[in-house]
Design a protein around this motif. Structure first.
Motif, short mmCIF file in Angstrom:
data_model
loop_
_atom_site.label_atom_id
_atom_site.label_comp_id
_atom_site.label_asym_id
_atom_site.label_seq_id
_atom_site.Cartn_x
_atom_site.Cartn_y
_atom_site.Cartn_z
N ILE A 166 0.84 -1.20 0.00
CA ILE A 166 0.00 0.00 0.00
C ILE A 166 0.88 1.24 0.00
CG2 ILE A 166 -1.64 1.33 1.39
CD1 ILE A 166 -2.86 -1.42 2.21
N THR A 167 1.93 1.23 0.81
CA THR A 167 2.86 2.37 0.86
C THR A 167 3.49 2.58 -0.52
OG1 THR A 167 3.29 1.97 3.19
CG2 THR A 167 4.93 3.28 1.98
N ALA A 168 3.90 1.49 -1.17
CA ALA A 168 4.48 1.59 -2.51
C ALA A 168 3.47 2.18 -3.49
CB ALA A 168 4.96 0.22 -2.98
N SER A 169 2.22 1.75 -3.38
CA SER A 169 1.18 2.29 -4.26
C SER A 169 0.99 3.79 -4.02
CB SER A 169 -0.15 1.57 -4.03
OG SER A 169 -0.08 0.24 -4.42
N MET A 170 1.00 4.18 -2.74
CA MET A 170 0.83 5.60 -2.43
C MET A 170 2.01 6.42 -2.95
SD MET A 170 -2.17 5.52 -1.31
CE MET A 170 -2.37 7.25 -0.99
N VAL A 171 3.23 5.85 -2.88
CA VAL A 171 4.41 6.54 -3.44
C VAL A 171 4.21 6.73 -4.94
CG1 VAL A 171 6.87 6.24 -3.97
CG2 VAL A 171 6.03 5.82 -1.65
N ASN A 172 3.70 5.70 -5.60
CA ASN A 172 3.44 5.81 -7.05
C ASN A 172 2.39 6.87 -7.35
OD1 ASN A 172 5.30 3.79 -7.66
ND2 ASN A 172 3.76 2.16 -7.59
N TYR A 173 1.36 6.94 -6.51
CA TYR A 173 0.36 7.99 -6.69
C TYR A 173 0.99 9.37 -6.48
CZ TYR A 173 -3.67 4.84 -7.02
OH TYR A 173 -4.59 3.90 -7.42
N ASP A 174 1.88 9.49 -5.50
CA ASP A 174 2.57 10.77 -5.26
C ASP A 174 3.42 11.17 -6.47
OD1 ASP A 174 1.41 11.01 -2.77
OD2 ASP A 174 3.16 10.25 -1.67
N ILE A 175 4.06 10.18 -7.07
CA ILE A 175 4.87 10.47 -8.27
C ILE A 175 3.96 10.98 -9.39
CG2 ILE A 175 6.25 9.40 -10.12
CD1 ILE A 175 7.43 7.56 -7.90
N LEU A 176 2.82 10.33 -9.56
CA LEU A 176 1.87 10.79 -10.57
C LEU A 176 1.43 12.22 -10.28
CD1 LEU A 176 -0.36 7.62 -11.07
CD2 LEU A 176 1.27 8.58 -12.70
N ASP A 177 1.18 12.54 -9.00
CA ASP A 177 0.80 13.90 -8.61
C ASP A 177 1.92 14.88 -8.94
OD1 ASP A 177 -1.70 13.27 -7.67
OD2 ASP A 177 -1.12 13.25 -5.54
N LYS B 190 -3.36 13.81 -14.00
CA LYS B 190 -4.71 13.83 -13.44
C LYS B 190 -5.32 12.44 -13.55
CE LYS B 190 -5.07 18.23 -12.61
NZ LYS B 190 -5.00 18.71 -11.28
N LEU B 191 -5.73 11.93 -12.40
CA LEU B 191 -6.39 10.63 -12.38
C LEU B 191 -7.87 10.81 -12.72
CD1 LEU B 191 -4.93 9.17 -9.06
CD2 LEU B 191 -4.34 8.48 -11.39
N ASP B 192 -8.41 9.82 -13.39
CA ASP B 192 -9.86 9.86 -13.63
C ASP B 192 -10.58 9.55 -12.32
OD1 ASP B 192 -9.57 7.12 -13.30
OD2 ASP B 192 -10.13 6.61 -15.36
N GLN B 193 -11.89 9.64 -12.35
CA GLN B 193 -12.70 9.45 -11.14
C GLN B 193 -12.44 8.09 -10.51
OE1 GLN B 193 -14.02 12.09 -10.19
NE2 GLN B 193 -15.27 11.41 -8.49
N GLN B 194 -12.36 7.04 -11.32
CA GLN B 194 -12.14 5.70 -10.81
C GLN B 194 -10.75 5.59 -10.18
OE1 GLN B 194 -12.63 2.57 -13.69
NE2 GLN B 194 -12.22 0.96 -12.21
N GLY B 195 -9.76 6.21 -10.80
CA GLY B 195 -8.40 6.21 -10.26
C GLY B 195 -8.33 6.92 -8.92
N LEU B 196 -9.01 8.05 -8.80
CA LEU B 196 -9.05 8.78 -7.53
C LEU B 196 -9.71 7.95 -6.43
CD1 LEU B 196 -9.96 12.40 -8.67
CD2 LEU B 196 -7.87 11.67 -7.50
N ARG B 197 -10.84 7.33 -6.79
CA ARG B 197 -11.54 6.50 -5.82
C ARG B 197 -10.65 5.34 -5.36
NH1 ARG B 197 -13.75 1.94 -5.97
NH2 ARG B 197 -13.79 1.74 -8.20
#
Length: 128
Positions: free
Chosen positions: A17-28, A33-40
């Motif tokens: 989960i931490t690795a996924s959140m790091v990946n989301y931070d990199i995308l940010d 911009k994530l679509d609605q499903q990606g944000l959810r």
């Protein structure tokens, strides 16, 4: 038990989960911009450890309540059973007062009933 294994399983998943959140931070950071499903999905992934902990805690509380309820029911059933045993003892003690031979068949039936009752009580005693 399953409940006791939750913290260990969660610990294993938290690194993913931490690795996924790091990946989301990199995308940010690259302004993706994530679509609605990606944000959810992002926030769902982020919230799962606390959700699982909360559900696990709720389940433990529920199990504890059920255990206490079951104990109370067993205590009540045992009290009723003890009272039944006392009444059987009284009945058996009362048998010594029978001294009229004209009532032999009635007394014999009474003794058979007591025997059936005691057999049922013996079966019930195995539950306790």
């Amino acid at each position: 038990s399953v409940i006791q294994s939750v913290p260990t399983t969660l610990s294993k998943l938290e690194s993913a989960i931490t690795a996924s959140m790091v990946n989301y931070d990199i995308l940010d950071s690259v302004l993706h911009k994530l679509d609605q499903q990606g944000l959810r999905l992002r926030w769902e992934v982020f919230s799962w450890p606390s959700t699982v902990r909360e559900k696990s805690r709720d389940l433990e509380i529920h199990c504890h309540r059920l255990e206490k309820t079951f104990e109370a029911q067993m205590d009540e059933a045992q009290a009723v059973f003890q009272e039944q045993i006392r009444s059987y003892i009284t009945e058996v003690d009362h048998l010594k007062t029978f001294d009229d031979l004209a009532q032999v068949s009635q007394i014999a039936e009474h003794v058979r009933q007591i025997k059936r009752d005691l057999n049922r009580a013996e079966d019930q005693a195995r539950l306790f």
